[in-house]
Design an enzyme around this catalytic site. Structure first.
Site, PDB file in Angstrom:
ATOM      1  N   ASP A   1      20.979 -30.765   4.959  1.00 15.85           N
ATOM      2  CA  ASP A   1      22.318 -30.367   4.484  1.00 15.85           C
ATOM      3  C   ASP A   1      22.551 -28.883   4.770  1.00 15.85           C
ATOM      4  O   ASP A   1      23.391 -28.250   4.158  1.00 15.85           O
ATOM      5  CB  ASP A   1      22.451 -30.653   2.974  1.00 15.85           C
ATOM      6  CG  ASP A   1      23.916 -30.717   2.515  1.00 15.85           C
ATOM      7  OD1 ASP A   1      24.813 -30.872   3.368  1.00 15.85           O
ATOM      8  OD2 ASP A   1      24.159 -30.613   1.306  1.00 15.85           O
TER       9      ASP A   1
ATOM     10  N   ASP B   1      28.823 -33.019   6.396  1.00 16.14           N
ATOM     11  CA  ASP B   1      28.465 -32.676   5.006  1.00 16.14           C
ATOM     12  C   ASP B   1      28.872 -33.804   4.073  1.00 16.14           C
ATOM     13  O   ASP B   1      29.976 -33.799   3.569  1.00 16.14           O
ATOM     14  CB  ASP B   1      29.151 -31.347   4.656  1.00 16.14           C
ATOM     15  CG  ASP B   1      28.884 -30.886   3.238  1.00 16.14           C
ATOM     16  OD1 ASP B   1      27.950 -31.395   2.612  1.00 16.14           O
ATOM     17  OD2 ASP B   1      29.630 -30.018   2.758  1.00 16.14           O
TER      18      ASP B   1
ATOM     19  N   GLU C   1      27.417 -33.478  -5.595  1.00 18.97           N
ATOM     20  CA  GLU C   1      26.935 -32.228  -4.993  1.00 18.97           C
ATOM     21  C   GLU C   1      28.074 -31.239  -4.814  1.00 18.97           C
ATOM     22  O   GLU C   1      27.904 -30.039  -5.032  1.00 18.97           O
ATOM     23  CB  GLU C   1      26.270 -32.511  -3.640  1.00 18.97           C
ATOM     24  CG  GLU C   1      25.405 -31.364  -3.133  1.00 18.97           C
ATOM     25  CD  GLU C   1      26.162 -30.295  -2.348  1.00 18.97           C
ATOM     26  OE1 GLU C   1      25.599 -29.212  -2.157  1.00 18.97           O
ATOM     27  OE2 GLU C   1      27.324 -30.527  -1.944  1.00 18.97           O
ATOM     28  N   GLU C   2      29.231 -31.750  -4.434  1.00 20.30           N
ATOM     29  CA  GLU C   2      30.357 -30.849  -4.146  1.00 20.30           C
ATOM     30  C   GLU C   2      31.013 -30.308  -5.420  1.00 20.30           C
ATOM     31  O   GLU C   2      31.934 -29.494  -5.344  1.00 20.30           O
ATOM     32  CB  GLU C   2      31.398 -31.557  -3.260  1.00 20.30           C
ATOM     33  CG  GLU C   2      30.858 -32.043  -1.915  1.00 20.30           C
ATOM     34  CD  GLU C   2      30.456 -30.912  -0.960  1.00 20.30           C
ATOM     35  OE1 GLU C   2      30.533 -29.734  -1.362  1.00 20.30           O
ATOM     36  OE2 GLU C   2      30.059 -31.237   0.174  1.00 20.30           O
TER      37      GLU C   2
ATOM     38  N   HIS D   1      33.857 -28.650   4.816  1.00 10.51           N
ATOM     39  CA  HIS D   1      34.802 -28.240   3.768  1.00 10.51           C
ATOM     40  C   HIS D   1      36.191 -27.915   4.328  1.00 10.51           C
ATOM     41  O   HIS D   1      37.136 -27.767   3.559  1.00 10.51           O
ATOM     42  CB  HIS D   1      34.310 -27.035   2.949  1.00 10.51           C
ATOM     43  CG  HIS D   1      33.060 -27.320   2.162  1.00 10.51           C
ATOM     44  ND1 HIS D   1      32.692 -26.603   1.048  1.00 10.51           N
ATOM     45  CD2 HIS D   1      32.102 -28.256   2.314  1.00 10.51           C
ATOM     46  CE1 HIS D   1      31.552 -27.078   0.570  1.00 10.51           C
ATOM     47  NE2 HIS D   1      31.178 -28.082   1.334  1.00 10.51           N
TER      48      HIS D   1
ATOM     49  N   THR E   1      57.869   0.521 -11.058  1.00 13.30           N
ATOM     50  CA  THR E   1      57.132   1.715 -11.484  1.00 13.30           C
ATOM     51  C   THR E   1      56.477   1.446 -12.827  1.00 13.30           C
ATOM     52  O   THR E   1      56.970   1.813 -13.885  1.00 13.30           O
ATOM     53  CB  THR E   1      58.077   2.921 -11.581  1.00 13.30           C
ATOM     54  OG1 THR E   1      59.235   2.508 -12.316  1.00 13.30           O
ATOM     55  CG2 THR E   1      58.488   3.396 -10.208  1.00 13.30           C
TER      56      THR E   1
ATOM     57  N   SER F   1      23.623 -20.408  -1.082  1.00 13.84           N
ATOM     58  CA  SER F   1      22.778 -20.863  -2.179  1.00 13.84           C
ATOM     59  C   SER F   1      22.921 -22.376  -2.323  1.00 13.84           C
ATOM     60  O   SER F   1      24.008 -22.903  -2.180  1.00 13.84           O
ATOM     61  CB  SER F   1      23.232 -20.209  -3.487  1.00 13.84           C
ATOM     62  OG  SER F   1      23.425 -18.827  -3.299  1.00 13.84           O
TER      63      SER F   1
ATOM     64  N   ASP G   1      29.176 -37.762  -1.856  1.00 12.95           N
ATOM     65  CA  ASP G   1      30.518 -37.262  -2.187  1.00 12.95           C
ATOM     66  C   ASP G   1      30.933 -36.220  -1.159  1.00 12.95           C
ATOM     67  O   ASP G   1      30.099 -35.670  -0.435  1.00 12.95           O
ATOM     68  CB  ASP G   1      30.563 -36.678  -3.608  1.00 12.95           C
ATOM     69  CG  ASP G   1      29.692 -35.428  -3.779  1.00 12.95           C
ATOM     70  OD1 ASP G   1      28.581 -35.399  -3.207  1.00 12.95           O
ATOM     71  OD2 ASP G   1      30.130 -34.494  -4.471  1.00 12.95           O
TER      72      ASP G   1
ATOM     73  N   ARG H   1      24.604 -11.728  -4.202  1.00  9.19           N
ATOM     74  CA  ARG H   1      23.676 -12.653  -3.541  1.00  9.19           C
ATOM     75  C   ARG H   1      22.280 -12.065  -3.693  1.00  9.19           C
ATOM     76  O   ARG H   1      22.075 -10.884  -3.415  1.00  9.19           O
ATOM     77  CB  ARG H   1      24.036 -12.827  -2.068  1.00  9.19           C
ATOM     78  CG  ARG H   1      25.352 -13.544  -1.832  1.00  9.19           C
ATOM     79  CD  ARG H   1      25.249 -15.035  -2.114  1.00  9.19           C
ATOM     80  NE  ARG H   1      26.574 -15.659  -2.095  1.00  9.19           N
ATOM     81  CZ  ARG H   1      26.786 -16.959  -2.162  1.00  9.19           C
ATOM     82  NH1 ARG H   1      25.778 -17.805  -2.277  1.00  9.19           N
ATOM     83  NH2 ARG H   1      28.001 -17.440  -2.153  1.00  9.19           N
TER      84      ARG H   1
ATOM     85  N   HIS I   1      55.985   2.330 -18.691  1.00  7.92           N
ATOM     86  CA  HIS I   1      56.825   2.987 -17.698  1.00  7.92           C
ATOM     87  C   HIS I   1      55.989   4.119 -17.097  1.00  7.92           C
ATOM     88  O   HIS I   1      55.508   4.983 -17.826  1.00  7.92           O
ATOM     89  CB  HIS I   1      58.067   3.538 -18.419  1.00  7.92           C
ATOM     90  CG  HIS I   1      59.119   4.066 -17.504  1.00  7.92           C
ATOM     91  ND1 HIS I   1      58.895   5.093 -16.625  1.00  7.92           N
ATOM     92  CD2 HIS I   1      60.424   3.704 -17.337  1.00  7.92           C
ATOM     93  CE1 HIS I   1      60.002   5.357 -15.959  1.00  7.92           C
ATOM     94  NE2 HIS I   1      60.954   4.507 -16.379  1.00  7.92           N
TER      95      HIS I   1
HETATM   96 ZN   LIG Z   1      29.418 -29.406   1.000  1.00 10.14          ZN
END
Ligand SMILES: [Zn+2]
Length: 443
Positions: A166, A105, A139-140, A414, A301, A386, A74, A314, A199
């Protein structure tokens, strides 16, 4: 011949996220199954609740290594179409580079493995290992149904090691073995103030502004020199090993390159680490989005009733998403001003991954890379991103994955004008042959 096949593969608009393309995804799986059967493998389509999985295998014999090669057929959506030089699903060869959605990819890379197997079978009549191809169509979109599929087919997917192409190469022509990936943990926070927008003249000064409260809260995530300031955040972090720091310092990617690729005015990160160490071996806290209050043209405002931020972290070994999110939530609650409410919603998580590049399989992979890219030293790297499926393999099948990527830094995966050099495609075909031979030698 090899290129004709790749072009046929690339012509399927197998965009897994688009319900209108469900038929194209299925046709692509069928095409793939036929190619795998044609070269002499036992190939089958396995329907899932989403897109099908294609499995193929040679005849397995006792006493040999069993290798599973994973890939996906895919692709990501082709938008923005206007920014492509040639049409995304009409592959074009320009200056030795193939342009099409999926070129890198992952169609180019997984087809290289299939063609490597075809070459070996043509030349020798058999493979040196027991082989399984597992090629999925989701996968995507997060490999939604793959974990259940692995669990259900666990016995027929038993293997000694998994190989995946990949990931990336550090620079053109530099064979690259990725032995680590960062994990991820996501969280959204909402700072709630008055029951409605106010306000700012009538109430400003007496009611706390949620946008201000949020900004203060986010500012507590880091110290001024780039360290994450959440208590306990680094507790489980495995320190970088001396050989990693040494070998990364010699790689052909420096701060100049990162500056030019990103266009950032200067680099910034945790004090005491190089950029590669910050990207591959250190955890981070990132604000991915922030919002609240008036966003239109001109002035309004208003004292907004709420503000929100989306955060991701991460992670590196041995942090876990749950422990990190526990620590982050406790920190945010403690730091949140009493005059606003705080809502925290946990998002998805994925564990970090690491395998020893000097293990028996790791060394075999390195030998295979040297043979596929003669005269070049293998770059041993981790990646900052990841790939959750790699952890799923470890958890469900109990095996490590060798990441032997062929994607170049400017492959535009992508994005518009995704591309894959013919040289990398050919190197991938050779790499498959050397890899299976070297893995067979470990038996
Ligand atoms: Zn990809």
């Amino acid at each position: 011949m090899h290129l004709d096949l790749l072009f046929d593969f690339l012509r399927f608009p197998s965009v897994s996220t688009d319900p209108a393309r469900k038929g194209a995804v299925a046709s692509c799986a069928d095409w793939l199954r036929s190619r795998l059967a044609e070269i002499g493998l036992d190939a089958a389509i396995h329907p899932t609740e989403g897109h099908p999985v294609v499995l193929a295998r040679n005849e397995h014999r006792p006493g040999r290594r069993t290798v599973l090669i994973y890939g996906h057929y895919d692709v990501q959506p082709e938008d923005p179409v206007a920014e492509w030089t040639s049409k995304p699903f009409e592959p074009e060869l320009r200056n030795g580079v193939i342009y099409a959605r999926g070129a890198t990819d992952n169609k180019g890379q997984i087809l290289a493995h299939i063609l490597g197997v075809a070459e070996t079978l043509k030349a020798k009549g058999e493979l040196p290992v027991n082989l399984i191809f597992l090629i999925e169509g989701e996968e995507e979109i997060g490999s939604t149904h793959l974990e259940a599929f692995l669990a259900e087919h666990k016995s027929e997917l038993q293997c000694d090691v998994i190989a995946v192409s990949d990931t990336g190469m550090v620079a053109p022509g530099v064979p690259t073995f990725t032995y680590g990936l960062r994990g991820i943990a996501a969280l959204e926070l909402r700072v709630a103030g008055p029951k409605t927008d106010l306000h700012s003249g009538i109430y400003g000064g007496a009611v706390m502004n949620p946008a201000t409260a949020l900004a203060r809260l986010l500012a507590t995530l880091h110290t001024a020199d780039g360290q994450v300031a959440i208590p306990g955040f680094y507790e489980k972090v495995r320190p970088l090993e001396a050989w990693e720091r040494e070998s990364w310092s010699k790689l052909p990617c420096d701060d100049e390159m990162i500056l030019s690729v990103t266009g950032a005015p200067a680099l910034f990160g945790e004090a005491g680490y190089t950029s590669l160490e910050r990207l591959w071996g250190r955890p981070t806290a990132e604000v991915n989005g922030i919002g609240g209050g008036f966003q239109g043209v001109g002035t309004k405002t208003v004292l907004p009733r709420e503000a929100f931020a989306k955060l991701t972290f991460r992670l590196v070994p041995d942090q876990t998403p749950d422990e990190v999110l526990d620590g982050v939530s406790a920190h945010l609650r403690a730091a949140s001003p009493a005059a606003v409410g705080l809502e925290i919603q946990r998002g998805h998580g994925g564990e970090p991954y690491i395998t020893d590049p000097h293990s028996e399989f790791g060394k075999a992979a390195q030998r295979a890379l040297v043979r596929a890219f003669p005269g070049k030293d293998v770059a041993l790297i981790r990646e900052g991103g990841s790939i959750p499926i790699i952890n799923t393999f470890k958890r469900v099948l109990g095996v490590d994955t060798l990441l032997l990527g062929l994607a170049l830094p400017d492959c535009a995966a992508h994005g518009p004008n995704e591309n894959f050099p013919v040289a990398n495609f050919e190197a991938g075909i050779l790499l498959n042959q050397t890899l299976l031979e070297e893995l067979a030698r470990t038996a």
